[in-house]
Write a protein that holds these residues in place. Structure first.
Motif, PDB file in Angstrom:
ATOM      1  N   ILE A 241       0.534  -1.112  -0.151  1.00 41.67           N
ATOM      2  CA  ILE A 241      -0.456   0.516   0.072  1.00 41.67           C
ATOM      3  C   ILE A 241       1.000   1.337   0.337  1.00 41.67           C
ATOM      4  N   SER A 242       0.398   2.417  -0.581  1.00 42.76           N
ATOM      5  CA  SER A 242       1.640   3.282  -0.608  1.00 42.76           C
ATOM      6  C   SER A 242       0.120   5.032  -1.181  1.00 42.76           C
ATOM      7  N   PHE A 243       1.030   5.056  -0.615  1.00 43.78           N
ATOM      8  CA  PHE A 243       0.256   7.117  -0.485  1.00 43.78           C
ATOM      9  C   PHE A 243       1.556   8.285  -0.507  1.00 43.78           C
ATOM     10  N   GLU A 244       0.652   9.322  -0.225  1.00 42.53           N
ATOM     11  CA  GLU A 244       2.063  10.803  -0.379  1.00 42.53           C
ATOM     12  C   GLU A 244       1.577  11.803   0.878  1.00 42.53           C
ATOM     13  N   LYS A 253       6.380  13.123   0.803  1.00 47.63           N
ATOM     14  CA  LYS A 253       7.063  11.891   0.957  1.00 47.63           C
ATOM     15  C   LYS A 253       6.435  11.191   1.032  1.00 47.63           C
ATOM     16  N   THR A 254       6.517   9.619   0.104  1.00 46.00           N
ATOM     17  CA  THR A 254       5.952   8.520  -0.146  1.00 46.00           C
ATOM     18  C   THR A 254       5.473   7.619   1.017  1.00 46.00           C
ATOM     19  N   ASN A 321      -2.598  10.501  -3.233  1.00 45.74           N
ATOM     20  CA  ASN A 321      -2.004   9.498  -4.494  1.00 45.74           C
ATOM     21  C   ASN A 321      -1.822   7.761  -3.457  1.00 45.74           C
ATOM     22  N   GLY A 322      -2.689   7.618  -3.077  1.00 47.93           N
ATOM     23  CA  GLY A 322      -3.105   6.305  -2.248  1.00 47.93           C
ATOM     24  C   GLY A 322      -3.447   5.443  -3.597  1.00 47.93           C
ATOM     25  N   GLN A 348       8.077   8.449  -6.034  1.00 48.05           N
ATOM     26  CA  GLN A 348       7.526   7.359  -5.680  1.00 48.05           C
ATOM     27  C   GLN A 348       8.592   6.628  -7.008  1.00 48.05           C
ATOM     28  N   TYR A 349       8.698   6.665  -8.004  1.00 47.36           N
ATOM     29  CA  TYR A 349       9.078   6.499  -9.409  1.00 47.36           C
ATOM     30  C   TYR A 349      10.564   5.507  -8.772  1.00 47.36           C
TER      31      TYR A 349
END
Length: 437
Positions: A241-244, A253-254, A321-322, A348-349
């Motif tokens: 799971i990812s979000f900023e 920050k991610t 940006n979740g 993120q990249y």
């Protein structure tokens, strides 16, 4: 008594000579063929066992050839995988360069585009005899024939070394299974993995994150971001799971949560079963992102809350940006475009390429282990075939030293038998002298 009708001595000598000739023929056959048991009439039991063992050995010869084909396939896949790893290392360096201020991202993107083309070429070129484990239409289990097995009841079967192409495929054209360099599918509650981060809506929305940008209203007030009500979930080894998070209008920050994050937070089996546990996991994720001194995670009303340590009207926090992924990737390696990327997107990249590097390294290690196992199996099959040959030889091969000695003895016996028969026949001739005048 002497008789011209029955010559007992000659009959005895003839029987002895016949027996010698028979033994001599047997010995000569063994010497000419090198085998003590050349046909079933020589020894039915030994001939049957030897025939079966020879048949099995011939099958193992085919197994040895199949292992050679398998070794070639693994070697090609490993070589291409290693080149992919080197290319990802270079891509990672380019992203780090692009993160510097006042850099011409368009020029770096042109280099990245060529690296992306290389990644596709390496994967599509890793083909041998119609098989490709790096670029697949659909994940499957590839099998390398490794052994020929005969059970105690006489049944036969083939042993195989299995290769799960889902763990080696860099690109997968199956819509339900992403490759190691492709963006994973969003997790859903129906998939059994669950979703950890939700919008503030009463009903959880799969794969999204949302929170208002809330400035502090007084000098002693912190900014907060509140997530929706928590639901139990569990992540497997690939889920993420990812979000900023953006603090005070600065750099994004991610934040990444995966099974390793949950384990580092002291929870087992990748499972989070309460809002309090989610706060513990979030604290670990913030620590990994270097934000634990600026943001604190807590629980309010069964929901997760992020609170800034800075207070006052300038304190803000924004969550955006979740996303979730069933293979840990949130971007395709071949679709990265940094031309107009923000610092948050570059981060993120960079994190995505790092995760791909980890997955590719693991896949290459698995291929290396398979290659080692195939090599060991090749050596074992070769040694086993030699052992079977020795076993068959012990049953049916003639001892040439023994047979040559026996041949000499039988040849002497044959000569003596002929001489004895000649003497016995000569006694009848002597009777004729009695009738001469």
């Amino acid at each position: 008594m002497s008789s011209i009708l029955t010559n007992a001595s000659a009959m005895t000598a003839l029987q002895s000579l016949n027996a010698t000739n028979k033994n001599l023929a047997t010995t000569q056959s063994r010497i000419s063929t090198g085998m003590r048991v050349a046909q079933a009439s020589d020894n039915a039991a030994y001939w049957s066992i030897a025939s079966t063992m020879r048949s099995d050995n011939q099958a193992m010869g085919t197994i040895k050839e199949a292992l050679g084909l398998g070794a070639a396939q693994v070697d090609i896949a490993y070589t291409a995988m290693d080149k992919v790893k080197q290319t990802l290392d270079t891509l990672k360096s380019k992203l780090v360069t692009a993160s510097q201020p006042n850099i011409d991202k368009s020029k770096i993107q042109s280099e990245i585009k060529e690296l992306q083309n290389d990644l596709k070429t390496y994967a599509e070129s890793a083909s041998f005899s119609g098989g490709n484990w790096l670029s697949v239409d659909k994940s499957s289990t590839a099998k390398v024939v490794a052994s020929f097995l005969r059970g105690a009841d006489g049944s036969i079967s083939l042993g195989t070394i299995d290769v799960d192409t889902a763990k080696t495929a860099l690109f997968n054209r199956d819509a339900n299974q992403a490759g190691l360099l492709e963006k994973g599918a969003a997790l859903t509650a129906a998939s059994g993995a669950g979703i950890a981060i939700y919008t503030g809506a009463a009903t959880p929305v799969a794969g999204t994150v949302g929170a208002d940008t809330l400035p502090g209203t007084a000098d002693d007030t912190a900014a907060t971001a509140t997530f929706g009500a928590h639901a139990n979930f569990a992540l497997d080894g690939n889920d993420a799971i990812s979000f900023e998070v953006t603090l005070n209008g600065g750099t994004s920050k991610t934040i990444r949560i995966d099974r390793d994050t949950i384990t580092a937070a002291g929870l087992a089996n990748g499972a989070v079963t309460s809002a309090a546990e989610m706060a513990t996991v979030m604290t670990q994720a913030l620590k990994s992102a270097g934000l634990d001194s600026k943001v604190a995670a807590s629980v309010a009303g069964g929901a997760l809350v992020l609170t800034t340590t800075e207070k006052g009207p300038n304190a803000t926090i924004a969550v955006a940006n979740g996303a979730s992924s069933d293979n840990g990737n949130f971007v395709d390696a071949t679709s990265i475009d940094i031309t107009a990327a923000t610092s948050g997107q570059l981060s993120q990249y960079l994190q995505g390429v790092e995760n791909m590097l980890s997955a590719v390294t693991t896949a290459a290690s698995d291929l290396g282990a398979i290659k080692t196992r195939i090599g060991s199996q090749q050596t074992f099959v070769k040694d086993l075939m030699s052992a079977v040959d020795r076993g068959v030889g012990a049953l049916v091969d003639a001892d040439m030293n023994e047979e040559s000695t026996r041949l000499q003895a039988l040849q002497v016996q044959q000569q003596l038998g002929i001489q004895s028969l000649s003497i016995a026949n000569g006694s009848a001739q002597q009777i004729m002298s009695l009738f001469r005048g």
